[in-house]
Scaffold this motif. Structure first.
Motif, short mmCIF file in Angstrom:
data_model
loop_
_atom_site.label_atom_id
_atom_site.label_comp_id
_atom_site.label_asym_id
_atom_site.label_seq_id
_atom_site.Cartn_x
_atom_site.Cartn_y
_atom_site.Cartn_z
N GLY A 88 8.05 9.53 6.19
CA GLY A 88 7.20 9.02 7.18
C GLY A 88 6.85 7.42 6.82
O GLY A 88 6.15 6.66 8.29
N GLU A 89 6.33 7.23 5.94
CA GLU A 89 6.89 5.58 5.35
C GLU A 89 8.90 5.20 4.82
O GLU A 89 8.25 4.53 5.11
CB GLU A 89 5.65 5.31 4.08
CG GLU A 89 4.91 5.94 5.02
CD GLU A 89 4.03 4.51 5.76
OE1 GLU A 89 4.92 4.00 6.30
OE2 GLU A 89 2.80 4.70 6.02
N GLY A 90 9.17 6.45 4.98
CA GLY A 90 10.33 5.23 4.85
C GLY A 90 11.06 4.05 5.54
O GLY A 90 11.69 3.29 4.86
N GLU A 91 11.02 4.32 7.10
CA GLU A 91 11.36 2.87 7.41
C GLU A 91 11.20 1.75 6.81
O GLU A 91 11.16 0.88 6.82
CB GLU A 91 11.69 2.88 8.59
CG GLU A 91 12.91 4.34 9.92
CD GLU A 91 14.07 3.57 9.64
OE1 GLU A 91 14.16 2.89 9.10
OE2 GLU A 91 14.03 4.68 9.68
N ARG A 92 9.74 1.95 6.51
CA ARG A 92 8.21 0.42 6.89
C ARG A 92 9.40 0.27 4.86
O ARG A 92 9.30 -0.55 4.54
CB ARG A 92 7.35 0.40 7.18
CG ARG A 92 6.56 0.23 6.56
CD ARG A 92 5.41 0.14 6.24
NE ARG A 92 4.77 0.84 5.72
CZ ARG A 92 2.94 0.50 4.87
NH1 ARG A 92 2.72 -0.65 5.11
NH2 ARG A 92 1.85 0.93 4.73
N ALA A 93 8.91 1.10 3.80
CA ALA A 93 10.00 0.88 3.18
C ALA A 93 11.06 0.29 2.75
O ALA A 93 11.50 -0.92 2.12
CB ALA A 93 9.55 1.63 1.80
N ALA A 94 12.16 0.76 3.80
CA ALA A 94 12.85 0.22 3.09
C ALA A 94 13.44 -0.97 3.62
O ALA A 94 13.76 -1.71 3.46
CB ALA A 94 14.04 1.04 4.03
N GLU A 95 12.28 -1.27 5.48
CA GLU A 95 13.06 -2.56 5.25
C GLU A 95 12.42 -3.47 4.33
O GLU A 95 12.03 -4.48 4.63
CB GLU A 95 11.70 -2.78 7.02
CG GLU A 95 11.35 -4.52 7.28
CD GLU A 95 13.25 -5.02 7.76
OE1 GLU A 95 12.95 -5.67 7.59
OE2 GLU A 95 13.74 -4.10 7.64
N LEU A 96 10.88 -3.13 3.99
CA LEU A 96 10.44 -3.87 3.27
C LEU A 96 11.16 -4.53 1.97
O LEU A 96 11.14 -5.56 1.21
CB LEU A 96 8.46 -3.48 2.34
CG LEU A 96 8.15 -2.93 3.49
CD1 LEU A 96 6.67 -2.19 2.46
CD2 LEU A 96 7.37 -5.00 3.26
N GLY A 152 0.82 -1.28 -0.27
CA GLY A 152 0.35 -0.20 0.23
C GLY A 152 0.35 1.28 0.25
O GLY A 152 0.86 2.52 0.26
N LEU A 153 1.92 1.44 -0.59
CA LEU A 153 3.26 2.03 -0.58
C LEU A 153 3.15 2.84 -1.81
O LEU A 153 3.15 1.81 -2.72
CB LEU A 153 4.27 2.18 -0.25
CG LEU A 153 4.58 1.54 1.24
CD1 LEU A 153 5.69 1.06 1.89
CD2 LEU A 153 4.15 3.08 2.69
#
Length: 135
Positions: free
Chosen positions: A115-123, A96-97
């Protein structure tokens, strides 16, 4: 100089996503104003798109829309390689990014919602660790 990678499986295995600090924005300007050091510029029929830090845009009085986190994929992918952008975009879309991709000479750069950078990088780290395309 290293030879750019063309094999999608090796590109995915070597993604090495790097989340840059700060918030970047997409703004429009006739020319980059003084004090603005663009990370990216795109010349379109409607005008110049400037991607810069939010602080630079605000100090220069630029109106901007999309505020983003900037992730650099450290794999040296060939500009004519097939599949990397599709695999990365699919993995982020599945989560959903939104993602805006810019290809540089050496690396691909992703702009995802601030605000979604960490989540995206982890994915992307998980995608890289598996070395397999999502699906």
């Amino acid at each position: 100089m290293a030879v750019p990678e063309r094999d999608v499986e090796r590109m995915l295995a070597g993604l090495e996503p790097f989340l840059r600090p700060g918030t970047y924005v997409f703004a429009r300007a006739d020319v980059p104003p003084a004090g603005v050091v663009p990370a990216v510029t795109v010349a379109e029929d409607e005008g110049l798109t400037v991607v810069c830090t939010r602080e630079e845009a605000e100090a220069a009085g630029l109106d901007y829309g999309f505020a983003a986190a900037w992730i650099t994929l450290r794999v040296h992918s060939a500009l004519d390689a097939v599949g990397l952008t599709a695999a990365v975009s699919a993995a982020l879309a599945e989560a959903g990014l939104a993602c805006n991709v810019v290809a540089g000479y050496h690396h691909d750069h992703l702009f995802v919602p601030a605000g979604e950078g960490e989540r995206a990088a982890e994915l992307l780290r998980r995608l890289s660790g598996g070395g397999a395309r999502p699906g």
